[in-house]
Design a protein around this motif. Structure first.
Motif, PDB file in Angstrom:
ATOM      1  N   LEU A 311       0.868  -1.176   0.000  1.00  0.00           N
ATOM      2  CA  LEU A 311       0.000   0.000   0.000  1.00  0.00           C
ATOM      3  C   LEU A 311       0.902   1.222   0.000  1.00  0.00           C
ATOM      4  N   ALA A 312       0.780   2.027  -1.060  1.00  0.00           N
ATOM      5  CA  ALA A 312       1.705   3.146  -1.256  1.00  0.00           C
ATOM      6  C   ALA A 312       0.958   4.469  -1.295  1.00  0.00           C
ATOM      7  N   ILE A 313       1.712   5.538  -1.060  1.00  0.00           N
ATOM      8  CA  ILE A 313       1.155   6.889  -1.074  1.00  0.00           C
ATOM      9  C   ILE A 313       0.968   7.336  -2.527  1.00  0.00           C
ATOM     10  N   PRO A 314      -0.233   7.742  -2.910  1.00  0.00           N
ATOM     11  CA  PRO A 314      -0.448   8.212  -4.286  1.00  0.00           C
ATOM     12  C   PRO A 314       0.317   9.510  -4.542  1.00  0.00           C
ATOM     13  N   ASP A 315       0.686   9.735  -5.796  1.00  0.00           N
ATOM     14  CA  ASP A 315       1.288  11.005  -6.192  1.00  0.00           C
ATOM     15  C   ASP A 315       0.807  11.346  -7.598  1.00  0.00           C
ATOM     16  N   GLU A 316       1.477  12.298  -8.260  1.00  0.00           N
ATOM     17  CA  GLU A 316       1.029  12.761  -9.581  1.00  0.00           C
ATOM     18  C   GLU A 316       0.959  11.644 -10.606  1.00  0.00           C
ATOM     19  N   LYS A 317       1.923  10.724 -10.540  1.00  0.00           N
ATOM     20  CA  LYS A 317       1.985   9.653 -11.541  1.00  0.00           C
ATOM     21  C   LYS A 317       1.442   8.333 -10.991  1.00  0.00           C
ATOM     22  N   LEU A 318       1.639   8.119  -9.718  1.00  0.00           N
ATOM     23  CA  LEU A 318       1.190   6.870  -9.094  1.00  0.00           C
ATOM     24  C   LEU A 318      -0.221   7.093  -8.547  1.00  0.00           C
ATOM     25  N   LYS A 319      -1.206   6.792  -9.381  1.00  0.00           N
ATOM     26  CA  LYS A 319      -2.586   7.116  -9.004  1.00  0.00           C
ATOM     27  C   LYS A 319      -3.543   6.139  -9.675  1.00  0.00           C
ATOM     28  N   GLU A 320      -4.814   6.321  -9.388  1.00  0.00           N
ATOM     29  CA  GLU A 320      -5.862   5.494  -9.985  1.00  0.00           C
ATOM     30  C   GLU A 320      -5.755   5.548 -11.503  1.00  0.00           C
ATOM     31  N   GLY A 321      -5.698   4.349 -12.140  1.00  0.00           N
ATOM     32  CA  GLY A 321      -5.640   4.275 -13.599  1.00  0.00           C
ATOM     33  C   GLY A 321      -4.248   4.201 -14.174  1.00  0.00           C
ATOM     34  N   ALA A 322      -3.223   4.499 -13.375  1.00  0.00           N
ATOM     35  CA  ALA A 322      -1.848   4.380 -13.868  1.00  0.00           C
ATOM     36  C   ALA A 322      -1.551   2.918 -14.185  1.00  0.00           C
ATOM     37  N   ILE A 323      -0.679   2.708 -15.183  1.00  0.00           N
ATOM     38  CA  ILE A 323      -0.349   1.344 -15.605  1.00  0.00           C
ATOM     39  C   ILE A 323       1.037   0.993 -15.079  1.00  0.00           C
ATOM     40  N   ILE A 324       1.120  -0.138 -14.398  1.00  0.00           N
ATOM     41  CA  ILE A 324       2.374  -0.561 -13.778  1.00  0.00           C
ATOM     42  C   ILE A 324       2.849  -1.850 -14.439  1.00  0.00           C
ATOM     43  N   ILE A 325       4.162  -1.967 -14.633  1.00  0.00           N
ATOM     44  CA  ILE A 325       4.744  -3.181 -15.211  1.00  0.00           C
ATOM     45  C   ILE A 325       4.894  -4.213 -14.099  1.00  0.00           C
ATOM     46  N   THR A 326       4.252  -5.352 -14.253  1.00  0.00           N
ATOM     47  CA  THR A 326       4.269  -6.380 -13.213  1.00  0.00           C
ATOM     48  C   THR A 326       5.206  -7.539 -13.530  1.00  0.00           C
ATOM     49  N   GLU A 327       5.355  -7.883 -14.813  1.00  0.00           N
ATOM     50  CA  GLU A 327       6.261  -8.956 -15.230  1.00  0.00           C
ATOM     51  C   GLU A 327       7.182  -8.441 -16.312  1.00  0.00           C
ATOM     52  N   GLY A 328       8.475  -8.764 -16.150  1.00  0.00           N
ATOM     53  CA  GLY A 328       9.475  -8.247 -17.062  1.00  0.00           C
ATOM     54  C   GLY A 328      10.187  -7.033 -16.516  1.00  0.00           C
ATOM     55  N   ALA A 329       9.721  -6.508 -15.372  1.00  0.00           N
ATOM     56  CA  ALA A 329      10.326  -5.297 -14.809  1.00  0.00           C
ATOM     57  C   ALA A 329      11.783  -5.506 -14.417  1.00  0.00           C
TER      58      ALA A 329
END
Length: 342
Positions: A311-329
């Motif tokens: 559980l992380a603190i949201p910011d300008e880029k890390l927010k609802e709808g942002a796309i995160i790389i889960t495999e291959g990172a």
């Protein structure tokens, strides 16, 4: 927190092993992604305290003297009204006898003075003095009777003897404690100390979870029943009292408890899958966001950790709808082109 960081890195390592399945195509890394979701969670105030009875008192004799009998030992349960200890009453009973004899004499003197005053032999002043002497003698007798009654200790309620402080045949002073007594008719409470930045988040009746070393893995429930209105002059902290909900478990005064108070204030957080992490320490975690088919390295502030998510603190880029790389990172560089595969 160091153990937590190691745990995160281990999970990240296993996730990177799975990344090997994603091969390179034209210098573009193939990755899998997830859409981040934000949610609100209550702020948790943590603390540690000592369990005690809501009604915990020191029992003592009203007068001093020699202890004749102590009928119960530490740890034993007593019922309301049971005789727990008694002084040697020889001296006290003698004082009671003297006081009542003085009442008898003062009463006779009063009646004699009254009759003489009626016959105009005694003066009004003499009659008034006899009346005062009789009332004074009665008051002294009441004091002696009161001291006699409190030369024995009886259980003020049903409860448990938490500590036995004195022994038989000891000479004990008035008011010196003989027992530390905890009532079982009242609730169990645990008191913790919190900082000023936390006390403002807590409200009456906020729920709490309590864990005791004596019952590993078991969670006890409670609620906030008292909030300190002034800080401790030595520590600067505020005392919070949590009353435990009714339980069938055998609790004892002195248990050390870890308390989590669930406040009504909400924190907005984003849930990051642990497998998406490329690096982490005690406070931050590094991950890749997808930005126009490129991997963008980003650091997230950690609030708490579960088995599968951070559980992380949201910011300008890390927010609802942002796309995160889960495999291959694990094989992606910052600003590198990536291809998303299903």
């Amino acid at each position: 927190m160091k153990k937590t960081a190691i745990f995160i890195l281990i999970l990240s390592f296993f996730a990177s092993c799975k990344d090997e399945e994603l091969k390179v195509k034209d210098d573009t890394r193939r990755v899998r992604t997830e859409v981040l979701h934000a949610e609100e969670i209550p702020k948790i105030v943590h603390g540690t305290g000592i369990l005690s009875s809501k009604s915990q008192v020191k029992l003592s004799f009203k007068t001093g003297g020699v202890i004749r009998n102590i009928f119960f030992d530490e740890g034993q349960f007593v019922k309301k009204g049971q005789l727990m200890a008694q002084l040697n009453l020889s001296e006290i009973q003698a004082q009671v006898s003297q006081a009542h004899l003085a009442v008898d004499k003062a009463t006779r003197d009063y009646h004699r003075a009254k009759n003489l005053y009626t016959d105009s032999v005694a003066t009004l002043e003499q009659f008034q003095n006899a009346t005062t002497a009789m009332e004074y003698a009665k008051s002294t007798a009441n004091i002696a009777d009161f001291n006699l009654a409190f030369s024995s200790i009886r259980a003020p309620a049903s409860g448990k003897i938490l500590k036995r402080i004195a022994e038989e045949n000891e000479v004990i002073g008035a008011g010196y404690p003989v027992f530390l007594f905890g009532s079982t008719e009242n609730d169990w409470v645990i008191r913790i100390s919190v900082a000023d930045k936390d006390v403002i988040k807590i409200n009456y009746n906020d729920s709490a979870n309590i864990q005791f070393d004596a019952y590993p893995g078991k969670l006890f429930n409670g609620r906030v029943t008292e909030i300190g209105t002034s800080s401790d002059p030595y520590t600067g902290t505020f005392e919070i009292e949590i009353t435990l909900s009714e339980t069938k478990e055998n609790l004892a005064s002195g248990f050390i408890g870890k308390v989590d108070i669930i406040t009504s204030i909400k924190d907005k957080v984003v849930k990051i899958p642990v497998r998406s992490l490329v690096e982490a320490d005690e406070k931050t975690a590094s991950l890749f966001l997808l930005n126009e088919n490129k991997a963008e390295l980003h650091k997230a502030g950690i609030i708490s950790i579960t088995r599968d998510y951070i559980l992380a603190i949201p910011d300008e880029k890390l927010k609802e709808g942002a796309i995160i790389i889960t495999e291959g990172a694990g094989f992606v560089r910052n600003k590198a082109k990536v291809e998303v595969v299903k």
